[in-house]
Design a protein around this motif. Structure first.
Motif, PDB file in Angstrom:
ATOM      1  N   ASN A  92       0.732  -1.306  -0.103  1.00 54.64           N
ATOM      2  CA  ASN A  92       0.098   0.149  -0.124  1.00 54.64           C
ATOM      3  C   ASN A  92       0.675   1.238  -0.183  1.00 54.64           C
ATOM      4  N   CYS A  93       2.024   1.153  -0.439  1.00 47.80           N
ATOM      5  CA  CYS A  93       2.809   2.321  -0.958  1.00 47.80           C
ATOM      6  C   CYS A  93       2.438   3.232  -2.017  1.00 47.80           C
ATOM      7  N   ARG A  94       2.447   4.440  -1.819  1.00 43.63           N
ATOM      8  CA  ARG A  94       2.047   5.310  -3.159  1.00 43.63           C
ATOM      9  C   ARG A  94       3.293   5.462  -3.844  1.00 43.63           C
ATOM     10  N   LEU A  95       3.201   5.280  -5.214  1.00 41.52           N
ATOM     11  CA  LEU A  95       4.323   5.200  -5.797  1.00 41.52           C
ATOM     12  C   LEU A  95       4.235   6.127  -7.102  1.00 41.52           C
ATOM     13  N   THR A  96       5.491   6.875  -7.311  1.00 42.45           N
ATOM     14  CA  THR A  96       5.565   7.774  -8.359  1.00 42.45           C
ATOM     15  C   THR A  96       6.941   7.334  -9.101  1.00 42.45           C
ATOM     16  N   VAL A  97       6.751   6.835 -10.082  1.00 43.91           N
ATOM     17  CA  VAL A  97       7.917   6.317 -10.957  1.00 43.91           C
ATOM     18  C   VAL A  97       8.389   7.228 -12.146  1.00 43.91           C
ATOM     19  N   VAL A  98       9.554   7.717 -11.977  1.00 46.89           N
ATOM     20  CA  VAL A  98       9.947   8.872 -12.960  1.00 46.89           C
ATOM     21  C   VAL A  98      11.517   8.131 -13.331  1.00 46.89           C
ATOM     22  N   ALA A  99      11.541   7.564 -14.435  1.00 45.10           N
ATOM     23  CA  ALA A  99      12.636   6.777 -15.017  1.00 45.10           C
ATOM     24  C   ALA A  99      13.049   7.174 -16.287  1.00 45.10           C
ATOM     25  N   PRO A 100      14.315   6.796 -16.705  1.00 44.02           N
ATOM     26  CA  PRO A 100      14.719   7.098 -18.116  1.00 44.02           C
ATOM     27  C   PRO A 100      13.763   6.021 -19.086  1.00 44.02           C
ATOM     28  N   ASN A 101      13.712   6.776 -20.394  1.00 44.42           N
ATOM     29  CA  ASN A 101      13.100   6.000 -21.357  1.00 44.42           C
ATOM     30  C   ASN A 101      13.845   4.774 -22.135  1.00 44.42           C
ATOM     31  N   GLY A 102      14.938   4.606 -21.709  1.00 42.37           N
ATOM     32  CA  GLY A 102      15.988   3.612 -21.900  1.00 42.37           C
ATOM     33  C   GLY A 102      17.137   3.622 -21.240  1.00 42.37           C
ATOM     34  N   GLN A 103      18.114   2.687 -21.788  1.00 39.23           N
ATOM     35  CA  GLN A 103      19.342   2.477 -20.970  1.00 39.23           C
ATOM     36  C   GLN A 103      20.360   3.631 -20.795  1.00 39.23           C
ATOM     37  N   ARG A 104      20.469   3.990 -19.433  1.00 39.44           N
ATOM     38  CA  ARG A 104      21.276   5.082 -19.101  1.00 39.44           C
ATOM     39  C   ARG A 104      22.576   4.899 -18.084  1.00 39.44           C
ATOM     40  N   SER A 105      23.010   3.746 -18.102  1.00 41.13           N
ATOM     41  CA  SER A 105      23.967   3.153 -17.146  1.00 41.13           C
ATOM     42  C   SER A 105      25.417   3.886 -17.242  1.00 41.13           C
ATOM     43  N   ALA A 106      26.027   4.229 -16.322  1.00 39.34           N
ATOM     44  CA  ALA A 106      27.127   4.882 -16.169  1.00 39.34           C
ATOM     45  C   ALA A 106      27.068   6.644 -16.524  1.00 39.34           C
ATOM     46  N   ALA A 107      25.791   7.006 -16.190  1.00 35.06           N
ATOM     47  CA  ALA A 107      25.694   8.365 -16.717  1.00 35.06           C
ATOM     48  C   ALA A 107      26.025   9.255 -15.563  1.00 35.06           C
ATOM     49  N   SER A 108      26.618   8.578 -14.379  1.00 42.54           N
ATOM     50  CA  SER A 108      26.903   9.372 -13.267  1.00 42.54           C
ATOM     51  C   SER A 108      25.838  10.631 -12.977  1.00 42.54           C
ATOM     52  N   HIS A 109      26.509  11.540 -12.499  1.00 45.07           N
ATOM     53  CA  HIS A 109      25.546  12.721 -12.127  1.00 45.07           C
ATOM     54  C   HIS A 109      25.367  13.758 -13.154  1.00 45.07           C
ATOM     55  N   SER A 110      25.455  13.249 -14.284  1.00 42.56           N
ATOM     56  CA  SER A 110      25.203  14.226 -15.634  1.00 42.56           C
ATOM     57  C   SER A 110      23.784  14.741 -15.753  1.00 42.56           C
ATOM     58  N   MET A 111      23.713  16.183 -15.955  1.00 41.87           N
ATOM     59  CA  MET A 111      22.070  16.513 -16.259  1.00 41.87           C
ATOM     60  C   MET A 111      22.132  17.111 -17.865  1.00 41.87           C
ATOM     61  N   SER A 112      20.983  17.137 -18.374  1.00 41.26           N
ATOM     62  CA  SER A 112      20.495  17.535 -19.717  1.00 41.26           C
ATOM     63  C   SER A 112      20.597  19.111 -19.563  1.00 41.26           C
ATOM     64  N   ILE A 113      21.465  19.774 -19.429  1.00 34.44           N
ATOM     65  CA  ILE A 113      21.470  21.233 -19.388  1.00 34.44           C
ATOM     66  C   ILE A 113      21.542  21.797 -20.925  1.00 34.44           C
TER      67      ILE A 113
END
Length: 253
Positions: A27-48
């Motif tokens: 009964n946890c309320r869940l918000t799932v916000v995830a990449p639309n594909g593989q993003r392994s080793a992306a580290s702390h990068s952001m789409s500036i």
């Protein structure tokens, strides 16, 4: 309890979807916000200064919201906390379950851990969860362990940081097999490999064989090597406290 779920393997990845099902059963309320594909080793990068495209999926169950984002894992957390959940902040962030370890110095490169690192920035506790040689059965067991950890660590008192969880491919997945560990340096051998492309030209790949044998006792690497589940508390502040006096002395400050 409202939990934000994310990862770096993509919204449809086995680990994230298994975790979603397990937590929703409690009964946890869940918000799932995830990449639309593989993003392994992306580290702390952001789409500036790059456009991000978000797609919200039709709701299959009450209390679960799923959104795919075209960016990195950190983009996903930023989009969630600054936009989608701006007026409805979660109680906890969980990143994973990742397919593959995130041990030692690899946390610097890990998109999974970097997403969790956003937690303290927003005053939220966070878990990064990873496992080696993921199978559906052990993934389900790991998801159940995550719920137990939430009850022990988060619900009994607001844990003020990040817990990095790594599950080995062997050994029992239970609280009694958990070890509290320190982060170490993950050593690789032959990191750069020279290859021949199909046309004969030389190319290079960043690979590497993991050295699990030289890790110090009680470290995260040694624990999973010996078949135990490693729990490592991490922090995002990186000031080297012991070096402050050295720098002051060197500069006569």
């Amino acid at each position: 309890m409202h939990i934000l779920l994310t990862n770096d393997d993509g919204l449809k990845a086995l680990g994230l979807q298994t975790l979603k099902r397990e937590l929703s059963a409690h009964n946890c309320r869940l918000t799932v916000v995830a990449p639309n594909g593989q993003r392994s080793a992306a580290s702390h990068s952001m789409s500036i200064n790059k456009a991000l495209y978000c797609q919200e999926l039709p709701r299959e169950k009450e209390g679960i919201r799923e959104i795919a984002v075209s960016g990195t894992p950190v983009d996903c957390v930023k989009m969630a906390l600054e936009y989608f959940l701006k007026d409805d902040q979660p109680d906890l962030i969980i990143s994973g379950i990742n397919d593959g370890y995130n041990l030692g110095s690899d946390v610097l490169y890990s998109g999974t851990v970097s997403a969790a690192m956003e937690g303290p920035y927003y005053g939220l506790p966070a878990f990064a969860v990873s496992m080696k040689d993921m199978t559906e059965e052990r993934c389900v067991e790991t998801a159940r362990l995550v719920w137990q950890l939430i009850q022990k660590i988060t619900l009994q008192g607001r844990f003020p940081g990040i817990v990095n969880v790594n599950v080995p491919p062997q050994g029992e997945i239970s609280l009694k097999n958990v070890r509290i560990t320190s982060q170490t340096v993950q050593i690789y051998h032959n990191v750069i490999a020279e290859k021949r492309d199909l046309d004969g030209s030389i190319c290079y790949r960043i690979v590497g064989d993991i050295d699990m044998e030289t890790a110090p006792p009680d470290s995260d690497v040694a624990s999973v090597r010996d078949g135990h589940i490693a729990l490592t508390p991490l922090k995002w502040q990186q000031t080297a406290e012991r070096s402050l006096d050295h720098l002051k002395g060197a500069l006569h400050l």
